[in-house]
Write a protein that holds these residues in place. Structure first.
Motif, PDB file in Angstrom:
ATOM      1  N   ASN A 149       0.811  -1.402  -0.086  1.00 15.01           N
ATOM      2  CA  ASN A 149      -0.252  -0.051  -0.146  1.00 15.01           C
ATOM      3  C   ASN A 149       0.875   1.278  -0.178  1.00 15.01           C
ATOM      4  OD1 ASN A 149      -2.855   0.371  -0.393  1.00 15.01           O
ATOM      5  ND2 ASN A 149      -3.031   1.412   1.618  1.00 15.01           N
ATOM      6  N   THR A 150       1.878   1.166  -0.591  1.00 14.95           N
ATOM      7  CA  THR A 150       2.663   2.323  -0.552  1.00 14.95           C
ATOM      8  C   THR A 150       3.070   2.807  -2.293  1.00 14.95           C
ATOM      9  OG1 THR A 150       4.812   1.106  -1.132  1.00 14.95           O
ATOM     10  CG2 THR A 150       4.027   1.575   1.108  1.00 14.95           C
ATOM     11  N   VAL A 151       3.492   4.221  -2.355  1.00 15.45           N
ATOM     12  CA  VAL A 151       3.890   4.556  -3.408  1.00 15.45           C
ATOM     13  C   VAL A 151       5.419   5.063  -3.281  1.00 15.45           C
ATOM     14  CG1 VAL A 151       3.895   6.513  -5.319  1.00 15.45           C
ATOM     15  CG2 VAL A 151       1.808   5.368  -4.484  1.00 15.45           C
ATOM     16  N   ASP A 152       6.310   4.504  -3.947  1.00 14.09           N
ATOM     17  CA  ASP A 152       7.972   4.702  -3.768  1.00 14.09           C
ATOM     18  C   ASP A 152       8.593   5.819  -4.768  1.00 14.09           C
ATOM     19  OD1 ASP A 152       7.636   1.065  -3.334  1.00 14.09           O
ATOM     20  OD2 ASP A 152       7.440   2.671  -1.692  1.00 14.09           O
ATOM     21  N   LEU A 153       9.335   6.354  -4.170  1.00 10.92           N
ATOM     22  CA  LEU A 153       9.891   7.290  -4.982  1.00 10.92           C
ATOM     23  C   LEU A 153      11.856   6.893  -5.070  1.00 10.92           C
ATOM     24  CD1 LEU A 153      10.262   9.960  -6.634  1.00 10.92           C
ATOM     25  CD2 LEU A 153      10.907  11.069  -4.594  1.00 10.92           C
ATOM     26  N   GLN A 154      12.328   6.784  -6.270  1.00 14.11           N
ATOM     27  CA  GLN A 154      13.459   6.306  -6.250  1.00 14.11           C
ATOM     28  C   GLN A 154      14.324   7.644  -7.024  1.00 14.11           C
ATOM     29  OE1 GLN A 154      15.304   2.509  -6.958  1.00 14.11           O
ATOM     30  NE2 GLN A 154      16.104   3.467  -8.900  1.00 14.11           N
ATOM     31  N   MET A 155      15.536   8.140  -6.538  1.00 12.53           N
ATOM     32  CA  MET A 155      16.197   8.970  -7.028  1.00 12.53           C
ATOM     33  C   MET A 155      17.768   8.502  -7.188  1.00 12.53           C
ATOM     34  SD  MET A 155      17.123  12.805  -5.937  1.00 12.53           S
ATOM     35  CE  MET A 155      18.124  12.309  -4.657  1.00 12.53           C
ATOM     36  N   ILE A 156      18.444   8.774  -8.243  1.00  6.34           N
ATOM     37  CA  ILE A 156      19.448   8.199  -8.402  1.00  6.34           C
ATOM     38  C   ILE A 156      20.542   9.423  -8.689  1.00  6.34           C
ATOM     39  CG2 ILE A 156      18.927   6.122  -9.702  1.00  6.34           C
ATOM     40  CD1 ILE A 156      19.815   7.612 -12.262  1.00  6.34           C
ATOM     41  N   ASN A 157      21.747   9.174  -8.327  1.00  8.81           N
ATOM     42  CA  ASN A 157      22.828  10.326  -8.299  1.00  8.81           C
ATOM     43  C   ASN A 157      22.764  11.511  -7.542  1.00  8.81           C
ATOM     44  OD1 ASN A 157      25.262  11.499  -8.942  1.00  8.81           O
ATOM     45  ND2 ASN A 157      24.417  12.275 -11.034  1.00  8.81           N
ATOM     46  N   ALA A 158      22.121  11.314  -6.183  1.00 12.12           N
ATOM     47  CA  ALA A 158      21.974  12.343  -5.304  1.00 12.12           C
ATOM     48  C   ALA A 158      23.028  13.484  -5.469  1.00 12.12           C
ATOM     49  CB  ALA A 158      21.743  11.859  -3.923  1.00 12.12           C
ATOM     50  N   ARG A 159      22.509  14.713  -5.353  1.00 12.13           N
ATOM     51  CA  ARG A 159      23.320  15.688  -5.280  1.00 12.13           C
ATOM     52  C   ARG A 159      22.830  16.816  -4.078  1.00 12.13           C
ATOM     53  NH1 ARG A 159      21.318  17.041 -11.473  1.00 12.13           N
ATOM     54  NH2 ARG A 159      22.314  15.521 -12.442  1.00 12.13           N
ATOM     55  N   PRO A 160      23.889  17.706  -3.901  1.00 15.01           N
ATOM     56  CA  PRO A 160      23.548  18.565  -2.695  1.00 15.01           C
ATOM     57  C   PRO A 160      22.269  19.330  -2.782  1.00 15.01           C
ATOM     58  CG  PRO A 160      25.769  18.498  -3.003  1.00 15.01           C
ATOM     59  CD  PRO A 160      25.386  17.616  -4.153  1.00 15.01           C
ATOM     60  N   GLU A 161      21.964  19.848  -3.874  1.00 13.61           N
ATOM     61  CA  GLU A 161      20.746  20.751  -4.217  1.00 13.61           C
ATOM     62  C   GLU A 161      19.533  19.704  -4.054  1.00 13.61           C
ATOM     63  OE1 GLU A 161      23.431  20.138  -6.382  1.00 13.61           O
ATOM     64  OE2 GLU A 161      23.006  19.946  -8.268  1.00 13.61           O
ATOM     65  N   ASP A 162      19.613  18.404  -4.028  1.00 11.94           N
ATOM     66  CA  ASP A 162      18.478  17.580  -3.787  1.00 11.94           C
ATOM     67  C   ASP A 162      17.866  17.534  -2.207  1.00 11.94           C
ATOM     68  OD1 ASP A 162      19.908  15.289  -6.032  1.00 11.94           O
ATOM     69  OD2 ASP A 162      18.216  16.623  -6.402  1.00 11.94           O
ATOM     70  N   ALA A 163      18.725  18.218  -1.669  1.00 11.31           N
ATOM     71  CA  ALA A 163      18.563  18.173  -0.078  1.00 11.31           C
ATOM     72  C   ALA A 163      17.178  19.040   0.248  1.00 11.31           C
ATOM     73  CB  ALA A 163      19.439  18.729   0.806  1.00 11.31           C
ATOM     74  N   GLY A 164      16.196  18.715   1.108  1.00 10.53           N
ATOM     75  CA  GLY A 164      15.246  19.230   1.307  1.00 10.53           C
ATOM     76  C   GLY A 164      13.969  18.426   1.874  1.00 10.53           C
ATOM     77  N   THR A 165      12.960  18.722   2.111  1.00 10.39           N
ATOM     78  CA  THR A 165      11.917  18.016   2.607  1.00 10.39           C
ATOM     79  C   THR A 165      10.586  17.453   1.535  1.00 10.39           C
ATOM     80  OG1 THR A 165      11.526  19.391   4.567  1.00 10.39           O
ATOM     81  CG2 THR A 165       9.749  17.876   4.280  1.00 10.39           C
ATOM     82  N   TYR A 166      10.644  16.283   1.488  1.00  5.83           N
ATOM     83  CA  TYR A 166      10.152  15.312   0.430  1.00  5.83           C
ATOM     84  C   TYR A 166       8.594  14.832   0.919  1.00  5.83           C
ATOM     85  CZ  TYR A 166      14.089  15.065  -2.410  1.00  5.83           C
ATOM     86  OH  TYR A 166      15.178  15.511  -3.366  1.00  5.83           O
ATOM     87  N   TYR A 167       7.760  15.353   0.206  1.00  8.98           N
ATOM     88  CA  TYR A 167       6.286  15.401   0.630  1.00  8.98           C
ATOM     89  C   TYR A 167       5.359  14.377  -0.687  1.00  8.98           C
ATOM     90  CZ  TYR A 167       6.902  19.425   3.284  1.00  8.98           C
ATOM     91  OH  TYR A 167       7.362  20.596   4.147  1.00  8.98           O
ATOM     92  N   CYS A 168       4.569  13.500  -0.015  1.00  5.83           N
ATOM     93  CA  CYS A 168       3.619  12.916  -0.985  1.00  5.83           C
ATOM     94  C   CYS A 168       2.061  13.571  -0.648  1.00  5.83           C
ATOM     95  CB  CYS A 168       3.474  11.335  -0.907  1.00  5.83           C
ATOM     96  SG  CYS A 168       3.258  10.777   0.870  1.00  5.83           S
ATOM     97  N   GLY A 169       1.639  13.595  -1.951  1.00  5.88           N
ATOM     98  CA  GLY A 169       0.343  14.057  -1.820  1.00  5.88           C
ATOM     99  C   GLY A 169      -0.792  13.292  -2.587  1.00  5.88           C
ATOM    100  N   GLY A 170      -2.110  13.262  -2.155  1.00  2.54           N
ATOM    101  CA  GLY A 170      -2.859  12.485  -2.809  1.00  2.54           C
ATOM    102  C   GLY A 170      -4.348  13.173  -3.246  1.00  2.54           C
TER     103      GLY A 170
END
Length: 125
Positions: A77-98
């Protein structure tokens, strides 16, 4: 009342892969809803990453389509997010919305109907 809860945030090293999950609690199963992923860097506005629903598939923002992937795990019962090659500018708060069925039309304008509280991702420079 449907509730979204994000997990998987924390410290990610540059170049590593980030994996986040958004679990749907209450309401119907995850395949009923349209679930989007979003992020907000410190001092910046929230931005869309992508969205998935069972009728229209997966959609990605132009900026996200090369490094992000979104998938639904129906048994969990999940929706998953994958991000490759993380960069410093990817830092932050990640949200899901429905939203309800076929609701991904709303995601690019941040118009989802309910939100999780977010999970914080840190990528050191």
């Amino acid at each position: 009342q449907v509730q979204l809860v994000e997990s998987g945030g924390g410290l990610v090293q540059p170049g590593d892969t980030l994996r986040l999950s958004c679990v749907v609690r209450g309401g119907f199963g995850v395949d009923f809803y349209s679930i989007g992923w979003f992020r907000q860097a410190p001092g910046k506005e929230r931005e869309p990453i992508g969205c998935i629903d069972s009728s229209t598939g997966v959609h990605y923002s132009e900026a996200a389509k090369n490094r992000f992937s979104i998938s639904a795990n129906i048994p969990e019962n999940t929706v998953d997010l994958q991000m490759i090659n993380a960069r410093p500018e990817d830092a932050g708060t990640y949200y899901c919305g429905g939203a309800g069925p076929a609701g991904c039309i709303k995601y690019e304008k941040l118009g989802m109907d309910f939100w999780g509280e977010g999970t914080v991702v840190t990528v050191p420079s």
